[in-house]
Motif scaffolding. Structure first.
Motif, PDB file in Angstrom:
ATOM      1  N   ALA A   1       0.827  -1.201   0.000  1.00  0.00           N
ATOM      2  CA  ALA A   1       0.000   0.000   0.000  1.00  0.00           C
ATOM      3  C   ALA A   1       0.867   1.259   0.000  1.00  0.00           C
ATOM      4  O   ALA A   1       0.566   2.235  -0.684  1.00  0.00           O
ATOM      5  CB  ALA A   1      -0.930   0.001   1.207  1.00  0.00           C
ATOM      6  N   ALA A   2       1.952   1.202   0.768  1.00  0.00           N
ATOM      7  CA  ALA A   2       2.826   2.369   0.828  1.00  0.00           C
ATOM      8  C   ALA A   2       3.503   2.613  -0.513  1.00  0.00           C
ATOM      9  O   ALA A   2       3.770   3.750  -0.898  1.00  0.00           O
ATOM     10  CB  ALA A   2       3.873   2.175   1.924  1.00  0.00           C
ATOM     11  N   ALA A   3       3.760   1.533  -1.226  1.00  0.00           N
ATOM     12  CA  ALA A   3       4.471   1.663  -2.501  1.00  0.00           C
ATOM     13  C   ALA A   3       3.536   1.951  -3.671  1.00  0.00           C
ATOM     14  O   ALA A   3       3.976   2.406  -4.727  1.00  0.00           O
ATOM     15  CB  ALA A   3       5.258   0.383  -2.774  1.00  0.00           C
ATOM     16  N   ALA A   4       2.250   1.723  -3.451  1.00  0.00           N
ATOM     17  CA  ALA A   4       1.294   1.789  -4.553  1.00  0.00           C
ATOM     18  C   ALA A   4       1.294   3.106  -5.337  1.00  0.00           C
ATOM     19  O   ALA A   4       1.353   3.081  -6.577  1.00  0.00           O
ATOM     20  CB  ALA A   4      -0.101   1.478  -4.032  1.00  0.00           C
ATOM     21  N   PRO A   5       1.251   4.239  -4.646  1.00  0.00           N
ATOM     22  CA  PRO A   5       1.173   5.505  -5.400  1.00  0.00           C
ATOM     23  C   PRO A   5       2.344   5.670  -6.369  1.00  0.00           C
ATOM     24  O   PRO A   5       2.162   6.075  -7.511  1.00  0.00           O
ATOM     25  CB  PRO A   5       1.231   6.567  -4.295  1.00  0.00           C
ATOM     26  CG  PRO A   5       0.810   5.883  -3.051  1.00  0.00           C
ATOM     27  CD  PRO A   5       1.241   4.465  -3.182  1.00  0.00           C
ATOM     28  N   LEU A   6       3.522   5.311  -5.880  1.00  0.00           N
ATOM     29  CA  LEU A   6       4.702   5.437  -6.729  1.00  0.00           C
ATOM     30  C   LEU A   6       4.625   4.482  -7.915  1.00  0.00           C
ATOM     31  O   LEU A   6       4.929   4.847  -9.057  1.00  0.00           O
ATOM     32  CB  LEU A   6       5.952   5.156  -5.891  1.00  0.00           C
ATOM     33  CG  LEU A   6       7.269   5.136  -6.653  1.00  0.00           C
ATOM     34  CD1 LEU A   6       7.507   6.484  -7.321  1.00  0.00           C
ATOM     35  CD2 LEU A   6       8.415   4.793  -5.708  1.00  0.00           C
ATOM     36  N   LEU A   7       4.203   3.277  -7.612  1.00  0.00           N
ATOM     37  CA  LEU A   7       4.130   2.270  -8.673  1.00  0.00           C
ATOM     38  C   LEU A   7       3.144   2.707  -9.753  1.00  0.00           C
ATOM     39  O   LEU A   7       3.385   2.530 -10.956  1.00  0.00           O
ATOM     40  CB  LEU A   7       3.694   0.934  -8.053  1.00  0.00           C
ATOM     41  CG  LEU A   7       3.935  -0.318  -8.893  1.00  0.00           C
ATOM     42  CD1 LEU A   7       5.394  -0.444  -9.280  1.00  0.00           C
ATOM     43  CD2 LEU A   7       3.470  -1.557  -8.141  1.00  0.00           C
TER      44      LEU A   7
ATOM     45  N   ARG B   1      11.606   0.437 -12.274  1.00  0.00           N
ATOM     46  CA  ARG B   1      11.786   1.885 -12.149  1.00  0.00           C
ATOM     47  C   ARG B   1      11.319   2.375 -10.777  1.00  0.00           C
ATOM     48  O   ARG B   1      11.911   3.295 -10.206  1.00  0.00           O
ATOM     49  CB  ARG B   1      11.035   2.616 -13.273  1.00  0.00           C
ATOM     50  CG  ARG B   1      11.711   2.433 -14.651  1.00  0.00           C
ATOM     51  CD  ARG B   1      11.052   3.301 -15.714  1.00  0.00           C
ATOM     52  NE  ARG B   1      11.265   4.729 -15.482  1.00  0.00           N
ATOM     53  CZ  ARG B   1      10.412   5.679 -15.862  1.00  0.00           C
ATOM     54  NH1 ARG B   1       9.288   5.348 -16.490  1.00  0.00           N
ATOM     55  NH2 ARG B   1      10.688   6.946 -15.633  1.00  0.00           N
ATOM     56  N   ALA B   2      10.268   1.757 -10.276  1.00  0.00           N
ATOM     57  CA  ALA B   2       9.792   2.144  -8.943  1.00  0.00           C
ATOM     58  C   ALA B   2      10.865   1.859  -7.897  1.00  0.00           C
ATOM     59  O   ALA B   2      11.116   2.678  -7.005  1.00  0.00           O
ATOM     60  CB  ALA B   2       8.507   1.397  -8.608  1.00  0.00           C
ATOM     61  N   ARG B   3      11.508   0.707  -8.015  1.00  0.00           N
ATOM     62  CA  ARG B   3      12.568   0.382  -7.057  1.00  0.00           C
ATOM     63  C   ARG B   3      13.736   1.340  -7.188  1.00  0.00           C
ATOM     64  O   ARG B   3      14.334   1.753  -6.185  1.00  0.00           O
ATOM     65  CB  ARG B   3      13.021  -1.074  -7.258  1.00  0.00           C
ATOM     66  CG  ARG B   3      12.027  -2.045  -6.677  1.00  0.00           C
ATOM     67  CD  ARG B   3      12.243  -3.495  -7.094  1.00  0.00           C
ATOM     68  NE  ARG B   3      11.072  -4.276  -6.677  1.00  0.00           N
ATOM     69  CZ  ARG B   3      10.603  -5.342  -7.328  1.00  0.00           C
ATOM     70  NH1 ARG B   3      11.210  -5.773  -8.438  1.00  0.00           N
ATOM     71  NH2 ARG B   3       9.547  -5.969  -6.867  1.00  0.00           N
ATOM     72  N   ALA B   4      14.054   1.682  -8.413  1.00  0.00           N
ATOM     73  CA  ALA B   4      15.156   2.619  -8.624  1.00  0.00           C
ATOM     74  C   ALA B   4      14.809   3.995  -8.046  1.00  0.00           C
ATOM     75  O   ALA B   4      15.634   4.630  -7.375  1.00  0.00           O
ATOM     76  CB  ALA B   4      15.462   2.730 -10.124  1.00  0.00           C
ATOM     77  N   PHE B   5      13.586   4.407  -8.274  1.00  0.00           N
ATOM     78  CA  PHE B   5      13.165   5.704  -7.716  1.00  0.00           C
ATOM     79  C   PHE B   5      13.245   5.681  -6.197  1.00  0.00           C
ATOM     80  O   PHE B   5      13.775   6.598  -5.564  1.00  0.00           O
ATOM     81  CB  PHE B   5      11.731   6.012  -8.156  1.00  0.00           C
ATOM     82  CG  PHE B   5      11.190   7.307  -7.599  1.00  0.00           C
ATOM     83  CD1 PHE B   5      11.196   8.473  -8.365  1.00  0.00           C
ATOM     84  CD2 PHE B   5      10.667   7.373  -6.309  1.00  0.00           C
ATOM     85  CE1 PHE B   5      10.706   9.672  -7.845  1.00  0.00           C
ATOM     86  CE2 PHE B   5      10.186   8.557  -5.783  1.00  0.00           C
ATOM     87  CZ  PHE B   5      10.203   9.709  -6.552  1.00  0.00           C
TER      88      PHE B   5
END
Lengths: 151, 151
Positions: free
Chosen positions: A101-107, A116-120
DNA sequence: CATTCTTGGCTAACTGTGTTAGCCTCTATC
DNA sequence: GATAGAGGCTAACACAGTTAGCCAAGAATG
């Protein structure tokens, strides 16, 4: 949690079983009637932080805005940020889905591109930690570094 | 330094004044005849690590190769990496220029662009720390994340 | 109503951490 | 040969997390 206030007011070092107990008007051993130990407190703090960071990112749109929001949140809650991100996560005792859930917006902002999300995330994490640890020179233009990284 | 061997063989937690002394066939208080305290040991370790990381990067050409070398070195020396990079540096007691020397190869590869160098460093640092802390999913393709980040 | 159990406090204590004080012995130097 | 320094040592302190075991107040149950 009272632990959070203590953490941010007095710094990471100050979050000790005894000082936390004192803030609650209690003696340290009594804490163990409510919590299994320091580890659990940190897990609870991490959960709170992850939730909040997720919400913060969800309020932004665009990578640049998210980066700015990420940095701001971390600099506003440095000790909590560290507790939440610089240790292995005790996933056993974390409500499931919280991490996602915390990662969702970025993903979402990256069209589901996990790499790319992990890199960001790593870029933002690295920039924040290096800044918090005073690893950049005094005169470094960190805004520019963020901009360079997001290019 | 003997501290390094201890650090890598037994992990970061194991580097204690008493265990280090024991490895040297000595009692803990005797360490203070050679060193001012734990802080100084960490500074010495950080200096050693920074030097070595600088040399490692200098042996590579191209950002991708440097990224790979950075990651490899960190994963090969995880505890030392942490000591060297996840605390404020005690610059007072660090041989001057050491930090710059460690950063030089990367800065050169980026034509002196400090902002991009800082972003690269942060990306690499973040990726390494998140990996070391087990923050990525088991099945994450970290090679791909590095590639995405360097794009 | 009386008894029992649970909750949540307490003190005392243990291990392990960094560190300091103070002593003692060996060795090199004048 | 006296002396000073280098480098060991033991004892001890403060503080960390944690455990054991006791005790009082209130809830639950007969």
């Amino acid at each position: 949690m009272a632990a959070r206030a203590l953490l941010e007011e007095e710094g990471e070092e100050a979050l000790t079983m005894r000082s936390l107990a004192e803030r609650l008007g209690i003696k340290a051993p009594s804490l163990y009637k409510h919590v299994s130990g320091r580890q659990e407190i940190e897990t609870l703090l991490a959960a709170e932080a992850l939730t909040e960071m997720g919400e913060t990112l969800a309020n932004e749109s665009g990578l640049e805005a998210m980066g700015r929001a990420y940095r701001t949140w971390a600099l506003d809650n440095p000790a909590l940020y560290r507790v939440a991100t610089t240790r292995p996560l005790d996933r056993e005792n974390l409500t499931p889905g919280l991490e996602d859930a915390a990662a969702a917006p970025l993903l979402e902002a990256l069209d589901g591109d996990r790499n790319r999300a992990r890199a960001f995330w790593a870029l933002a994490h690295g920039l924040v930690l290096l800044e918090l640890d005073g690893r950049f020179p005094e005169d470094a233009d960190l805004e520019a570094a963020w901009a360079a990284g997001l290019g």
